[in-house]
Design an enzyme around this catalytic site. Structure first.
Site, PDB file in Angstrom:
ATOM      1  N   GLU A 269       1.099  -1.364   0.406  1.00  0.00           N
ATOM      2  CA  GLU A 269      -0.693   0.013   0.030  1.00  0.00           C
ATOM      3  C   GLU A 269       0.976   1.219  -0.243  1.00  0.00           C
ATOM      4  O   GLU A 269       0.423   1.967   0.498  1.00  0.00           O
ATOM      5  CB  GLU A 269      -1.092  -0.351   1.432  1.00  0.00           C
ATOM      6  CG  GLU A 269      -1.694  -1.222   1.833  1.00  0.00           C
ATOM      7  CD  GLU A 269      -2.516  -1.762   0.767  1.00  0.00           C
ATOM      8  OE1 GLU A 269      -2.830  -0.959  -0.707  1.00  0.00           O
ATOM      9  OE2 GLU A 269      -3.385  -3.396   0.681  1.00  0.00           O
TER      10      GLU A 269
ATOM     11  N   ASP B  69      -1.452  -0.434  -9.922  1.00  0.00           N
ATOM     12  CA  ASP B  69      -1.381  -2.069  -9.665  1.00  0.00           C
ATOM     13  C   ASP B  69      -1.455  -1.962 -10.889  1.00  0.00           C
ATOM     14  O   ASP B  69      -2.447  -2.114 -11.745  1.00  0.00           O
ATOM     15  CB  ASP B  69      -2.547  -1.852  -9.162  1.00  0.00           C
ATOM     16  CG  ASP B  69      -3.338  -1.625  -7.324  1.00  0.00           C
ATOM     17  OD1 ASP B  69      -1.896  -2.252  -6.764  1.00  0.00           O
ATOM     18  OD2 ASP B  69      -3.939  -1.456  -6.695  1.00  0.00           O
TER      19      ASP B  69
END
Length: 521
Positions: free
Chosen positions: A183, A345
């Site tokens: 993250e 991502d």
């Protein structure tokens, strides 16, 4: 000559969703990512490197749990049957959807041919692209643990990092120097643990650098070096917003394939049950386009692949023009050639945004004519330029920019569970074991603890999607951890059938070393 460089950084990750049950939801997650993202990404890069006019470069993070899935022969052996079932399901599409259905049939057939040609193994292809200088492969936390919430026991953070480094080297043959922090989350002095584990560079969200001390002279357009000797890059929001935002960016264009309308919701339940699909869920079979803004799902129009392909070319050109203008402006105001870092991502490209791999292919194809050069993070550091010494600021790339998404009313309960289990693991390791059998139990306890720490389950609890699955996964791994610790503490025997089943299900990280949790002076 380009006025600067663009560093595309993709983070490929899935939690450890290995399931012994063929056709499970977890297996669908993995196979859909294979079909829509990982295989198309490899094909795009291999085609680009074969063209002497193109110079594709990409930094790619492969998480250790994803590497474990990619190397699991039993799991991957079921992929062709999964593809075949989807081709069968497509035959039931409505007549008005025959064009996109036929196109998807061809895509699935090509995916299966690609899969069989390489013997069902992706890792050699990733290694080859790294050897060719196309990819800079970096690692992640072992199970994507949210490191700021594990810092109560520094040993737990170290175990996440060392296990990741070992698994990366075991499966890819090279010790990683870079890491995508789970993250993109950073806390004070994490850089010292990174350096201790042999990791030399990473990246943060923009405010992780902009709020650093002292404030970086070149903002997010050049890496900095921490006091522990770790280089940090920062996300450039201007380069990422057009790509990741469904509302303001390219993926929301009406010509692109709609993500939320899926054949799994439309086919009769009786037919699905006859095919072994016993619950309603997305099947990765999407035949509609985004259509007009605000259009309800039931009114979405059929997908037209040719129209979407034309849009991809236009959007790639617009993106490259924007980066060229941005770099030219920056080059006139700062001394070193600016670096634009655009992290995403990996699953955005193909899974969430179906045309994403085509977009990447167009970037590499059009880049030379648009004076946009591509680089990867390792190459930037190998140029030997001096870096400003700064202390990065605590940050993440999650909603709110800090730790709120993983620490709130929905999931805060698990943090105390992680902390209690981590302390127990450290204490047990520090006392040592007296036999090979005890060592094996302690090693398996380490696996269960790492699996319980996956930030994916906390994310799901906050997002409110498959919360039952997330809660069950956390509790399953913690329960197994405590049963193992209890057996070590009291010398009790564990049922052999239970042990064998657990080791079969959670048998990842064969080189895991429980000594990583030992306290160091």
């Amino acid at each position: 000559m380009a006025a600067g460089d663009l560093a595309l950084v993709l983070h490929a990750h899935l939690p450890y969703v290995r399931s012994g049950e063929a056709g499970s939801l977890e297996e669908d997650w993995y196979f859909q990512a294979l079909q829509e993202s990982y295989l198309p990404l490899l094909a795009v890069l291999e085609q680009a490197v074969a063209d002497p006019r193109q110079q594709p470069k990409l930094t790619l993070g492969l998480s250790p749990t994803l590497l474990s899935l990619l190397s699991d022969r039993g799991l991957n052996g079921r992929f062709p049957a999964w593809l075949a079932l989807r081709r069968t399901l497509l035959e039931q599409a409505d007549p008005e959807l025959q064009l996109p259905a036929r196109q998807l049939q061809l895509t699935l057939t090509a995916i299966e041919a690609q899969w069989r040609e390489m013997g069902g193994s992706l890792l050699p292809r990733f290694r080859r692209l790294q050897e060719q200088g196309v990819l800079d492969l970096i690692t992640c936390g072992a199970t994507h643990g949210y490191l700021p919430l594990l810092r109560d026991s520094p040993e737990a953070v170290r175990a996440q990092l060392l296990t990741a480094v070992r698994e990366h080297q075991r499966l890819l043959g090279v010790r990683p120097l870079g890491i995508w922090l789970p993250e993109c989350a950073y806390y004070e002095d994490l850089d010292r643990l990174l350096a201790e584990c042999g990791l030399r560079y990473s990246l943060l969200d923009g405010h992780g650098l902009l709020h650093g001390l002292p404030r970086p002279r070149y903002g997010v357009y050049a890496p900095i070096c921490s006091t522990a000797g770790v280089a940090f890059f920062a996300r450039d929001s201007e380069s990422t917003l057009p790509v990741w935002s469904a509302s303001q960016g390219y993926p929301g264009d009406g010509a692109y394939r709609e993500f939320h309308r899926d054949l799994g919701w439309d086919l009769p339940e009786a037919f699905l049950s006859a095919q072994g699909i016993l619950d309603r869920r997305p099947l990765g079979l999407k035949l509609h386009r985004v259509s007009a803004q605000g259009c309800p799902l039931e009114l979405k129009q059929p997908y037209h692949p040719e129209r979407a392909a034309e849009k991809v070319k236009d959007h790639a050109e617009a993106f490259l023009r924007g980066r060229s203008e941005q770099m030219a402006h920056l080059a006139a105001t700062i001394e070193p050639p600016p670096l634009l870092v655009a992290p995403f991502d990996a699953e955005l490209f193909g899974h969430w945004w179906f045309e994403g791999p085509q977009f990447l292919a167009e970037l590499f194809r059009q880049g030379p004519a648009m004076d946009v050069g591509f680089t990867h993070l390792r190459d930037v550091l190998s140029q030997g330029r001096s870096l400003q010494v700064c202390r990065p600021a605590p940050s993440s790339w999650g909603q709110g920019g800090y730790h709120d998404y993983w620490l709130n009313d929905t999931n805060a309960w698990v943090v105390a569970e992680w902390q209690r289990a981590s302390r127990a693991m450290v204490q047990r390791v520090n006392r040592g074991v007296g036999s090979t059998e005890q060592r094996d139990l302690l090693t398996q306890a380490g696996r269960e603890l790492l699996l319980a720490q996956s930030s994916d389950w906390s994310f799901i609890l906050r997002a409110g999607t498959t919360t039952g699955l997330a809660r069950e996964r956390i509790r399953r791994h913690l329960d197994r951890f405590w049963r193992l610790i209890d057996a070590l503490e009291h010398g009790t025997d564990l049922p052999r059938e239970w042990l064998v089943g657990m080791q079969r299900e959670d048998g990842l990280f064969p080189e895991l070393n429980a000594a990583d949790w030992a306290t160091r002076s």
